[in-house]
Every structure is written in C-alpha cells, then in structure tokens.
Write an enzyme that holds these catalytic residues in place. Structure first.
Site, short mmCIF file in Angstrom:
data_model
loop_
_atom_site.label_atom_id
_atom_site.label_comp_id
_atom_site.label_asym_id
_atom_site.label_seq_id
_atom_site.Cartn_x
_atom_site.Cartn_y
_atom_site.Cartn_z
N PHE D 113 0.84 -1.20 0.00
CA PHE D 113 0.00 0.00 0.00
C PHE D 113 0.88 1.24 0.00
CE2 PHE D 113 -4.30 1.72 0.89
CZ PHE D 113 -5.03 0.78 0.20
N GLN D 227 -6.74 15.49 3.67
CA GLN D 227 -6.07 14.66 2.68
C GLN D 227 -6.82 14.62 1.35
OE1 GLN D 227 -5.76 10.11 3.09
NE2 GLN D 227 -3.66 10.85 3.10
N HIS D 229 -7.04 12.52 -2.01
CA HIS D 229 -6.66 11.23 -2.58
C HIS D 229 -6.37 11.48 -4.06
CE1 HIS D 229 -6.73 7.08 -3.85
NE2 HIS D 229 -6.85 6.68 -2.60
N LEU D 239 -14.10 6.96 -5.32
CA LEU D 239 -12.70 6.64 -5.14
C LEU D 239 -12.28 5.41 -5.93
CD1 LEU D 239 -10.13 7.10 -3.25
CD2 LEU D 239 -11.03 5.14 -2.03
N GLU D 242 -6.37 2.92 -3.79
CA GLU D 242 -4.94 2.82 -3.94
C GLU D 242 -4.51 1.40 -4.29
OE1 GLU D 242 -3.01 5.63 -1.49
OE2 GLU D 242 -1.95 4.03 -0.47
N ARG D 282 0.04 9.95 -0.44
CA ARG D 282 -1.04 10.64 -1.14
C ARG D 282 -0.79 12.13 -1.32
NH1 ARG D 282 -5.98 7.33 1.76
NH2 ARG D 282 -5.50 5.42 0.65
N HIS D 350 -10.54 13.46 0.68
CA HIS D 350 -10.75 12.08 1.05
C HIS D 350 -10.83 11.85 2.55
CE1 HIS D 350 -10.67 7.80 0.66
NE2 HIS D 350 -9.50 7.67 1.21
N ARG D 385 -2.17 11.09 6.40
CA ARG D 385 -2.43 9.70 6.76
C ARG D 385 -1.96 8.77 5.67
NH1 ARG D 385 -6.98 5.80 5.65
NH2 ARG D 385 -7.59 7.27 4.03
C1 LIG Z 1 -14.09 5.92 -0.36
C2 LIG Z 1 -13.24 5.71 0.86
C3 LIG Z 1 -12.31 4.68 0.89
C4 LIG Z 1 -11.53 4.47 2.01
N1 LIG Z 1 -10.65 3.42 1.99
C5 LIG Z 1 -9.89 3.19 3.09
C6 LIG Z 1 -8.99 2.09 3.13
O1 LIG Z 1 -8.87 1.33 2.17
N2 LIG Z 1 -8.27 1.88 4.24
C7 LIG Z 1 -8.40 2.70 5.33
O2 LIG Z 1 -7.72 2.44 6.30
N3 LIG Z 1 -9.24 3.73 5.32
C8 LIG Z 1 -10.00 4.02 4.24
N4 LIG Z 1 -10.86 5.08 4.25
C9 LIG Z 1 -11.02 5.88 5.45
C10 LIG Z 1 -11.92 5.17 6.45
O3 LIG Z 1 -12.90 4.45 5.78
C11 LIG Z 1 -12.64 6.12 7.36
O4 LIG Z 1 -11.75 7.01 7.90
C12 LIG Z 1 -13.30 5.38 8.50
O5 LIG Z 1 -14.15 4.39 7.99
C13 LIG Z 1 -14.09 6.27 9.41
O6 LIG Z 1 -14.85 5.49 10.31
P1 LIG Z 1 -15.65 6.12 11.49
O7 LIG Z 1 -16.19 5.01 12.29
O8 LIG Z 1 -14.82 7.10 12.16
O9 LIG Z 1 -16.84 6.94 10.81
P2 LIG Z 1 -18.04 6.54 9.84
O10 LIG Z 1 -17.95 5.16 9.34
O11 LIG Z 1 -18.12 7.64 8.84
O12 LIG Z 1 -19.30 6.59 10.76
C14 LIG Z 1 -19.84 7.78 11.24
C15 LIG Z 1 -21.08 7.46 12.01
O13 LIG Z 1 -21.51 8.57 12.74
C16 LIG Z 1 -22.88 8.77 12.60
N5 LIG Z 1 -23.15 10.18 12.80
C17 LIG Z 1 -22.50 11.22 12.25
N6 LIG Z 1 -23.03 12.37 12.69
C18 LIG Z 1 -24.02 12.05 13.55
C19 LIG Z 1 -24.94 12.80 14.32
N7 LIG Z 1 -24.95 14.12 14.32
N8 LIG Z 1 -25.83 12.14 15.07
C20 LIG Z 1 -25.86 10.79 15.07
N9 LIG Z 1 -25.01 10.04 14.38
C21 LIG Z 1 -24.10 10.66 13.62
C22 LIG Z 1 -23.16 8.27 11.23
O14 LIG Z 1 -24.50 7.88 11.13
C23 LIG Z 1 -22.24 7.07 11.15
O15 LIG Z 1 -22.87 5.95 11.72
C24 LIG Z 1 -11.64 5.32 3.12
C25 LIG Z 1 -12.54 6.36 3.08
C26 LIG Z 1 -13.33 6.59 1.97
C27 LIG Z 1 -14.23 7.76 1.93
#
Ligand SMILES: Cc1cc2nc3c(=O)[nH]c(=O)nc-3n(C[C@H](O)[C@H](O)[C@H](O)COP(=O)(O)OP(=O)(O)OC[C@H]3O[C@@H](n4cnc5c(N)ncnc54)[C@H](O)[C@@H]3O)c2cc1C
Ligand code: SF4
Ligand code: F3S
Ligand code: FES
Lengths: 128, 254, 113, 577
Positions: D113, D227, D229, D239, D242, D282, D350, D385
């Site tokens: 990666f 960041q 991407h 997206l 990578e 990135r 991203h 990151r």
């Molecule tokens: C397209 C894409 C590809 C990616 N690929 C990778 C990868 O290959 N490897 C890697 O390590 N990372 C990757 N990332 C980054 C990684 O996916 C995210 O940083 C990570 O999933 C974030 O997880 P989280 O649990 O913090 O938030 P999220 O999964 O975004 O969850 C947020 C939660 O909060 C809730 N929420 C938000 N606001 C409120 C509110 N006001 N009231 C109630 N609930 C709320 C939402 O409903 C949701 O359930 C990628 C990101 C993207 C966008």
C-alpha cells in the site's frame, strides 16, 4: 417505536402476478402442475383400460378433438415444466469439484441431456 | 451533492430535461400517496439519485428520501423506478429514453414519508438468524487466525456481499403478501455463516420453519433484483436441500 | 423446536418435479397426441398388458403417479394461496391438495394391484 | 441512565460498543446514529487495513512509515500503541468472521500500500470497509445490552461544569427531540469531507462530532490537514482505491508519460515498488498532479482537469481477481472498463487528519467525553495519513475509547438530571423554531455550495495567506446568511431538510476551524502546503494546532508540541533507498 407517525400500508395488490412479466411467468410455471395432474389422470385411465380390456373405448375417448386439444396444451405445459424445472436445479445443488464450482450451464446441460435420453428410451420402448 | 450537480448544469448548458414522476406521501396531509412531476436536467452521467437531489436542492426542499454513499455500497437508496426495485444511485436517467421516470418507494414496506420506507422489520429478522460467527470451545489467541483457504472463502463469499438494500424483499411476492416470511437477504446472510468454514453454529431451527426457507416458493425475482449478485434464491434453495436432508437422515439432527 | 412437515413435503415435491420433467412430456406426446392422431399406432391390448405385467414396472408406475401428484398438489397449494390470498387457510388448502394426491395414489394402487 | 452513549454507528462506534459490552455486560451501551449503522461511511473503504503480520515485518517499521508519512507531526507514543494493537484488532475481526482474503495455505493475505515499506495491508478483496463494517454490525447483534437509536441525529452535547451528561438528539422519523442522559459519551461520527465540493465522502460526512465537541468547549486538533486522494473519478468523486496502484496500476499524463518520476518519487519499474512512484504517499501524488496541471500536461474534461490511471496491462483476470469492485465502479458509474480503457482520475478530498483532540485513550479535555475514529485526532496520522491506516485506527482507538469510557462510567455514577432536562428543553425550542418559522433567505443547497467552493479555493492542495484570509470573511458572511436560510419543509416526519440545515451550520463550524488553522500554520508540511511558506519549519511548527471556540464564538488557535519518542524529524524520502 414512534406513536406519532402513521405509515402508509398499501392495500394488497390482487393482480400482483400481472404486474410484471417475471411474475406472470412464475405463475404460469406453477400452474403447469395442473397439467401434470391431468397427465397422470389421463395415463391412469389408459392403464385402467389396458388392464380391463377396454382399450378401444379409451382410444375412442382419446381421439375426440377436445381431448387432443387438451393434451396438446398438456404437452406444452409439461415441456415448459421440464425446461424450467431442470434449469432451476443448479440453484439448489451447487457442485464443487476441488473448490471449482461447476457452472450452472453444465449442470443444466446434463439435466437436459438426461431428459432427452429418458424420452428417447421411452419412445423406443413404447413404439418398438 | 448539489454542488456537483449544479456545476454540471453550468458547464454543459442544461438544455435537455427529463420528467420525474415522484410519489409523495406526507402523513400530515395525504391519506395515500400522490404523484408530483418535476423536470430535471438529463445528463449522461446523472443517476436517478442526482435527479432527486436536483429536485430537493433546487425545486422542492420538502422531498424526502434516503441516500449516502452514491457508490452502490451503503444500501440506502433503493426505490421503485418504473416499477422495478433499483438502487437509484446506480440507475442512469438515460436508461429511460425520453422519460418520464416514475419513482416510488420500495414496494412491500410501510411508507413513512415520500420515498422513505420502514425497514425495522428486516433488522429484527436479521438478528433472528444469528448472523455472527458461532464458535464452540476454546478461542484462539489473538496472534493466530482460523485458517481458511481461498476455496473455503469462495464457498460463502457471494452471500457475504449483501448490502441490506431490501430490493430483494421488494421484488419477492411472498414477502409482500406475507410479511412474516424471513425473506431472501436474511436467509442469504444466515447461509453466509452456515457455509463459513469457521462457523460451528447451527441455524436449522431458525431456518427450517414455515416462515423460514419453506416460505419461499422459488419465484426467483429476489435474485434478479439483487444489485450485488448475492443470489438469495440460490441460498434459500440450497438450504432447503440441507434442511430436508437433515430432517430425513437419522444423523441429521444433532 | 416446532416440527414442520415441510421438508418431507418438499422432498416429495422435488422428486415429483424431476420425475414429471423427465417422463411426462414424451408420454403425453405419445399417448395423448401422436397415437390419437394416428401418427403412431396404438399398441395392442396384449402388448400393453405385457408391458405392465412385471411387478417392478407396476411398482415404478405407482411411485411415478404418487410423486407427480404430490408435485402438483404442492404447487397448487402455494399458487392458489398466493393468487387468491388465502394463505391464512393454509391448513385447509393443504389437506385438500395433498388429500387429493393421496386419493389419486390409492386409486392407482387399487388399479395396479 | 445510559453508561456509555456512542454517537455514530460506523467502525469506530461499533467497535467501541462491543468493547464496552465485552468488558462489562452489566453496562448499558447506546449507539445513536443518523443512519442505520451498516450505512455508515466505513462501508465505502476499499483497499485495506494495515497491521504487522507478515514474516520479516516489524512494528518499528510500521511506526516509521506512519511517522515519516505523517511528516513527523504524529505523536510517536500514540503511533507505537497503534501499530502494536493493530494486528490484534484485525485478528479479532478475523475471529468475528471478517472474510479477509487468504493465502493458499489459509493464512490471512497482505498487500502493498502507498507509503508502506512492507506488505502489511490486510484486505477483503477491494471491499475491506464493507466487510469490516458488516462484520462489526452483525457481531453487535449478539449483544442484548447494546441499544440502538437508528436514524437519530445528535444536535448537541449536554455539558455542565466541564463534565458531559448526555446528548440531545432528534428522532428523524418523528421529529421528536429528546435529551438522553448518559454517564459518558463517545463521539464516533466520522469525517467531514462534505465541507469540500469534490470528495469521496458520503453525504453523511459533515463533521458533526467535531462541531459538537467544539461547541461544547473541547479543542479541535490539526484541522488544516485535509487529505486529497490522488485518484477519484471526475463528477461523482468515487474513489478508485490505492489498491489499484498497489496491484500495478500506472498514473500517466496526457502524453501517456508516467509523470511521477519527475517529482522525486523514484524511477518507473515494471512491477510496483514499495514507497516509490505510484506507491508514494497521497499528499505528494496529489501535489504532483497540480504541478502537471500547471505545466499543461493534464487532460481537460467538463469536470475539470484529469490524468489517467492505466490498469490495462494488468489484464482482465488479475483485475477481476484482485480489484473487482474497481471494475464494477468504473462500469456502473463511469461507463468504461479498466481492462481496456484508461480511467480518468483527479485528486479529491478524502480524509480528515485533524479532529477532536484526545489522549491515547480517546479522552477529551471534557470529563466523560471521548472521541474515536476519523472524527478524533489522537495524532497517529500527523500531517498526512497513510492509506490503510484508518481502518485499523478506528478499531484500535474505538476499542480503547470504549474501554476507557466504561471505566469512567464505573467510577462516576453521579448524574446531573437538571442540566440534561434544561438543555434538552433549550434545544427543543431551538429546533422547533427552525422547523416552524424557517427562514426565507437563500437556499441551503446554494449556501452549502458556496461554502464548498470557498474551501476548495482557499484550503485545497495549495494555500496562501490571502485566499485563506478572504475565506475567513466569506465564511463569516455565509454564517450570517445561513441564519436565515430558507426552509420549505415544516413537517415533523422524516424532515431531511431540517437535518440539512443543521448540517450546514455544523459544516460552517468545521470550515472555519480548517481555514483558521491553515492561516495560522505558516509552513508547509504533509497535506498542508503554503505557497507563501514552502518549507517545513520544525523550529516553530513541530507542533499540533489546537483550535478553541473563544467565548465570542470565533476560533482561536494555539499550539501543542508533538510527542516524540524514538524518531527525530528527518527528511521524507520516497523512491530512493
Ligand atoms: C471511499 C473511501 C475509501 C476508504 N478506503 C480506506 C482504506 O482502504 N483503508 C483505510 O484504512 N481507510 C480508508 N478510508 C477511510 C476510512 O474508511 C474512514 O476514515 C473510517 O471508515 C471512518 O470510520 P468512522 O467510524 O470514524 O466513521 P463513519 O464510518 O463515517 O461513521 C460515522 C457514524 O456517525 C454517525 N453520525 C455522524 N453524525 C451524527 C450525528 N450528528 N448524530 C448521530 N449520528 C451521527 C453516522 O450515522 C455514522 O454511523 C476510506 C474512506 C473513503 C471515503
Ligand atoms: S440480497 Fe441483494 S437485493 Fe437483497 S438486500 Fe442483499 S444486496 Fe440487496
Ligand atoms: S423472490 Fe421470494 S419466493 Fe423465494 S426465490 Fe426469492 S425469496
Ligand atoms: S447511495 Fe449508497 S447505495 Fe445508493
């Protein structure tokens, strides 16, 4: 959870099976079974006639136009049944050889070959 | 989203349009759904969802619908588009020629408002089939994995691809007629664990019921509707074989 | 757990489906279409009786009849419930359909033996 | 009274919930989420999750890659904890059933990666986040003690005397506003990509947790580090992972030239080389894109300039086996097939490196308030990151925050019912006013769009004092106009317009902290590149930005030194050994 909102629940659609082609085909597929039953009844009548020595009466019955017509429909229905049933078989039986999944068309091909063979043998036995 | 959408409009002029006939249900004012029509720009790269967002952002802020990822993986944007259950983020407007495009909530579910339906029933069913890995006895330490060959992975992989979008439920006449039916996705997810070489659980009692696999009459539309090629119809028929064999064979029930 | 008869019914249904799929079209073709139309000659009474004489043939025939009737009964049960929306009377519909199949089987047995 | 209330049902939130349920089944845990948990944006992550497992790899190497990738802005104690726990967390997921891709002998497979010196990225084909989230979600279903509030939107934190007492949330379906009392609250609301116009992030990623914490008085950290991407599809921002480059994809400009060789990222090789060319970090790849654009070597499209990602030489079989989702996305959303066509790509917003300031256990300076996941900034990501570090981060720090919150809730049984009630009532009044009267001013969508373009213009890949300063003013005026934003929808049932309005205010908070922090950091580091201060300045800025909300409501930025343990700041070297 919420007593404050009311949801809308559509009434049952009585004609659901006409709503899409796929549903209609499904219903037709299922209704072929009526002709399966008819065919069995018809064959039983034949057997009864053969065992009771009343074959001529049966052949006369069988030669009536409406009976022939019905049997033509039954032929179409049972053939449709065979095709659909044998095609669906791979869904229920996933065959894996050493991790390689035997593709559906092969199983279907096998089924249809078996069908043809059985039909040919029966044809031969009866008409020989 | 709007930002991208309106920018697209500015860049290419916005002359062609297409009519959306959108089902509206506002519980405070409507006793049953009514259709409202909107004209939205017709662009080659616009999905039905982009059209809906255009309506919401520019024409009528009161339109309600769910969406999030806009890449066909979160499973929230399922609706009935011209009579078929579809993911609106993955259905292009151009597919419908000159239109109009009729957009309704997913059939088979109670409508909360406009294009939003209630899916709590599915979540209850999902929990019911125990969609988690069941192990008996000692757990491995966190330094070692339960070995699983690529072939063993392949055996259940397809059933693990379900995004819970509910299109299959909407397409299944049995579910629409009888909401007690466990339904395609829940059973496919049960199979996902049944066929996982690491799972030691037994879901026979949950699936071998009238509302379980035996409720399915193999209409097969669930599979046609599924955008992720999960093939729930196959999952169900396969479990019918399993359940039938275990019922007749003396050693089938542990 | 609540016992359900469905697995057994389904096995009978599936068996019937396979048997019906493999055998019925050619039989209707012969006895229902080609022979009545005179395109193929009817076998004589004696030939037919001889064909049905071995016990094994008669047993096989009975099995075919019972399976096919079960197949039909099973599908008719569900389709009528789905089309007519009478699923809440499932027990009655089921008794009717499978009852008819069993009756057919009994008739066949009496005929053959 | 809920012991641990988790805002967010993504990877971080669900992992925290399980951590609480596993440590103490007598605790009550609530997961409040504005979408059903399995819709959370974790579901979109594609490429993989890093954790040392392969023979010959070491924790120190993972730490070093992370720290140098982050341009030495990472807290090294946090990174050490992170790399040590990541493999265990990923293995735990394996034990819960995650369908990790495998080697022939049945062991978990790893792939290379960007920015990683060794193969250490676990993957589930190219739907890693999807499988991870669904595995977590399905695993939570087995714990009776986890209560879910699905489709509830948290609008504020109840804080009294420096201690959190719960949240106020609106049930989207009914419009009911409720104060939920809790001993501890964990913010796990994900990132804020929607502040920008062109992003891989889902509609829900509006930075809610950052704004909730900020308004409650907690500081946000390193908000200037956004960041980009390098490879997003034009128009949709979808997206292209990578992993496509890790499997051997090339980036080429309009002349078909692998331009990265011109930007000190090594020389082209047939097969991918770790930490080199297309597998550089990135920030550097996105910056190289802008340089190509300035040289006129990108391709113009209706959606702006693009370069091409070339996967054709990989062949159909390899594409199907390793990155089928990439093919599916290209076919369904861009109408092209990577096996035969070039994929147009451009850098897109991203990931947010910054977020709610926390310690190693996810604790914020407000007692009882924790944060984890993309919304938090524990500081393992620094100024940039590395791909595949975020998924393990949400697991490691989700679990840590869950355990820490449970411990806190055990020790602090007292509650503050009065504060909860009165703040609940206040919030109820505020929302009712917004709902009933609404505004008559500009459309929410128009304001949002203006904000997004302001941010792109000022806080994009390259920044300067003047554009940033001007953006501060524009945002101020946007905030004033937003107060009168037009609301058509006065229904209490599933009113998504009201939610958009609240989200707009949230995003304006986030935007303001991004711009202010960027203005204050007069150096270039990682994803933060100032044209007027092109060099890294360790003298003054080997430090995190901490932005507080001053009593006047305006942001005030301070600095907090970076925690260094064993890796003194050095040069970031890619493509050279
Ligand atoms: C397209 C894409 C590809 C990616 N690929 C990778 C990868 O290959 N490897 C890697 O390590 N990372 C990757 N990332 C980054 C990684 O996916 C995210 O940083 C990570 O999933 C974030 O997880 P989280 O649990 O913090 O938030 P999220 O999964 O975004 O969850 C947020 C939660 O909060 C809730 N929420 C938000 N606001 C409120 C509110 N006001 N009231 C109630 N609930 C709320 C939402 O409903 C949701 O359930 C990628 C990101 C993207 C966008
Ligand atoms: S099985 Fe397919 S159609 Fe059904 S919910 Fe899952 S992904 Fe959707
Ligand atoms: S459509 Fe319904 S009936 Fe069975 S095969 Fe699919 S669940
Ligand atoms: S918006 Fe996520 S599946 Fe369509």
């Amino acid at each position: 959870m919420s007593e404050t909102t009311r949801t809308y629940r559509p009434r049952r659609d009585r004609m659901w099976f006409l709503r899409s082609r796929a549903y209609t085909i499904f219903v037709i597929r299922e209704l072929t079974s009526v002709f399966v039953a008819w065919t069995i009844a018809y064959l039983l009548l034949l057997v009864a006639a053969a065992l009771d020595g009343a074959l001529p009466a049966f052949t006369a019955f069988a030669a009536q136009p409406w009976v022939i017509a019905l049997n033509l429909v039954a032929l179409a229905a049972t053939a449709f049944h065979s095709v659909t049933f044998l095609n669906l078989a791979p869904k229920a039986t996933v065959v894996r050889l050493d991790g390689w999944r035997v593709p559906a068309f092969m199983i279907q091909g096998g089924n249809h070959t078996a069908w043809l063979l059985v039909s040919a043998v029966l044809f031969w036995v009866v008409t020989r | 989203m709007s930002a991208k959408a309106t920018r697209a409009a500015r860049l290419t002029g916005g002359e062609r349009t297409i009519t959306l006939e959108i089902s509206r249900f506002r519980p405070e004012q409507d006793s049953e759904p009514v259709f409202e029509t909107f004209d939205v720009p017709l662009r080659d790269d616009w999905a039905v969802l982009d059209g809906l967002n255009h309506v919401k952002d520019q024409l009528d802020g009161t339109l309600s619908f769910r969406w999030s990822c806009r890449m066909g993986v979160c499973g929230s944007c399922g609706m009935t588009v011209n009579g078929k259950p579809r993911l609106t983020c993955g259905t292009f407007l151009t597919e419908f020629g000159a239109g109009p495009v009729r957009i309704e909530p997913l059939k088979g579910f109670p409508v909360i408002r406009d294009l939003v339906v209630e899916i709590d029933d599915f979540l209850a069913k999902l929990s019911h089939v125990k969609p988690w890995l069941i192990r008996e006895g000692e757990e491995l330490p966190l330094t070692a994995e339960y070995a699983q060959t690529p072939e063993q992975l392949e055996a259940y992989k397809q059933y693990s691809m379900c995004i819970n979008c509910m299109l299959c439920y909407s397409a299944c006449p049995v579910y629409v007629l009888n909401p007690d039916f466990l339904g395609p996705a829940a059973i496919a997810l049960a199979q996902r664990y049944n066929l996982d070489s690491r799972d030691q659980g037994d879901r026979l009692d949950l699936l071998n019921t009238d509302e379980g696999v035996w409720g399915c009459t193999f209409v097969g539309e669930c599979t046609s509707a599924c955008p992720k090629h999960v093939d729930p119809a196959e999952a169900i028929q396969r479990y019918k074989v399993t359940a039938a064999m275990r019922s007749v064979l003396p050693w089938g029930r542990r | 757990m609540r016992r359900t008869p469905e697995p057994y019914l389904w096995l009978l249904f599936s068996g019937g489906g396979v048997v019906a799929a493999l055998l019925l079209p050619v039989l209707v073709l012969l006895f229902g279409v080609l022979m009545p139309l005179g395109l193929v000659d009817w076998p004589t009474q004696a030939e037919l009786a001889a064909l049905l004489d071995p016990l094994l043939v008669r047993l096989a025939l009975l099995v075919v009849v019972v399976l096919c009737l079960f197949h039909a009964a099973h599908r008719i049960r569900f389709t009528s419930e789905e089309i007519l929306g009478v699923a809440r009377f499932d027990l009655a519909v089921a008794v009717l359909c499978y009852g008819a199949a069993v009756a057919g089987g009994v008739v066949a047995a009496l005929l053959l033996f | 009274m809920i012991d641990v209330l988790i805002v967010g049902g993504g990877g971080a939130g669900l992992r925290a919930a399980i951590a609480v349920a596993e440590t103490d089944p007598s605790m009550t845990v609530a997961v409040v989420s504005k979408v059903y948990p399995m819709r959370s944006h974790t579901v979109s992550a594609e490429g993989g999750a890093a954790g040392v497992i392969a023979d010959g790899d070491t924790l120190d190497e993972h730490a070093y890659d992370t720290i140098s990738g982050g341009d030495w802005l990472c807290d090294q104690d946090a990174v050490e904890a992170f790399v040590a726990e990541a493999p265990r967390e990923l293995m735990r997921l394996e034990h819960w059933g995650c369908p990790w891709s495998r080697e022939r002998d049945g062991r978990v497979a790893v792939r290379p990666f960007g920015g990683m010196k060794r193969m250490r990225t676990w993957y589930a084909a190219d739907k890693t986040g999807f499988h991870l989230l669904h595995t977590l979600f399905q695993t939570t279903l087995k714990y009776q003690e986890i209560v879910r509030y699905d489709e509830w939107y948290v609008t504020s934190l109840v804080v009294d005397d420096g201690r959190v007492h719960g949240v106020v949330a609106v049930e989207i379906r009914t419009g009911r506003v409720e104060a939920i009392a809790a001993r501890t609250v964990i913010l796990a609301t994900g990132g804020c990509g929607r502040v920008f116009p062109f992003t891989t992030n889902a509609a829900i990623k509006t930075g809610d947790g950052m704004s909730l914490a900020y308004r409650a008085g907690a500081p946000l950290k390193d908000m200037e580090f956004v960041q980009y991407h390098p490879t997003g599809l034009p128009f949709t921002g979808i997206l292209i992972t990578e992993a496509a480059r890790a499997e051997g994809g090339w980036l080429i400009n309009k002349d078909g030239y692998r331009y990265l060789q011109d930007y000190d990222l090594g020389q082209p090789t047939e097969t991918p080389k770790l930490r080199s060319m297309e597998l550089g970090p990135r920030d550097r790849l996105s910056q190289a894109f802008v340089a190509e654009q300035n040289k006129g070597r990108t391709v113009e499209t209706p959606y702006g300039p693009v370069v091409y990602l070339d996967l054709r030489h990989l062949g159909e079989a390899k594409i199907e086996a390793r990155i089928p989702f990439v093919r599916e996305l290209c076919r369904s959303y861009q109408n092209l097939d990577p096996a035969t066509d070039l994929i147009p790509v451009r850098p897109v917003v991203h990931y947010m490196m910054g977020g709610v300031h926390t310690d190693l256990h996810g604790a914020t300076p407000i007692a009882g308030l924790f944060a984890a996941g993309e919304t938090a900034c524990v500081s393992i990501n620094g100024a940039n990151r590395l791909g595949s570090n975020s998924l393990p981060e949400i697991l490691v720090f989700g679990a840590r925050a869950g355990a820490a919150a449970a411990a806190f809730a055990r020790e602090h049984r007292e509650g503050e019912a009065a504060a909860v009630r009165s703040q609940g009532a206040d919030e109820q009044r505020r929302l009712r006013r917004a709902l009933e009267s609404g505004g008559t001013g500009p459309r929410i969508a128009d304001l949002r769009e203006e904000m997004q373009h302001t941010l792109e213009g000022a806080a994009g890949i390259y920044r300067t004092h003047d554009t940033l300063a001007k953006a501060v003013e524009t945002l101020e005026s946007l905030r004033e106009r937003a107060a009168d934003a037009r609301v058509d929808d006065h229904s209490t049932t599933f009113n998504t317009e009201l939610i958009s309005l609240v989200e707009l205010h949230v995003m304006l908070d986030v935007a303001e902290t991004i711009v202010t922090s960027a203005l204050n950091r007069t150096e270039s580091r990682g994803a933060h590149q100032r044209l007027d201060f092109p060099a890294r300045d360790d003298e003054r800025f080997l430090a995190h930005s901490l932005v507080h909300r001053a009593p006047s409501g305006t942001p005030s930025v301070g600095l907090l030194p970076v925690a260094l343990t064993r890796w003194p700041p050095g040069e970031r070297i890619y493509g050279r050994d």
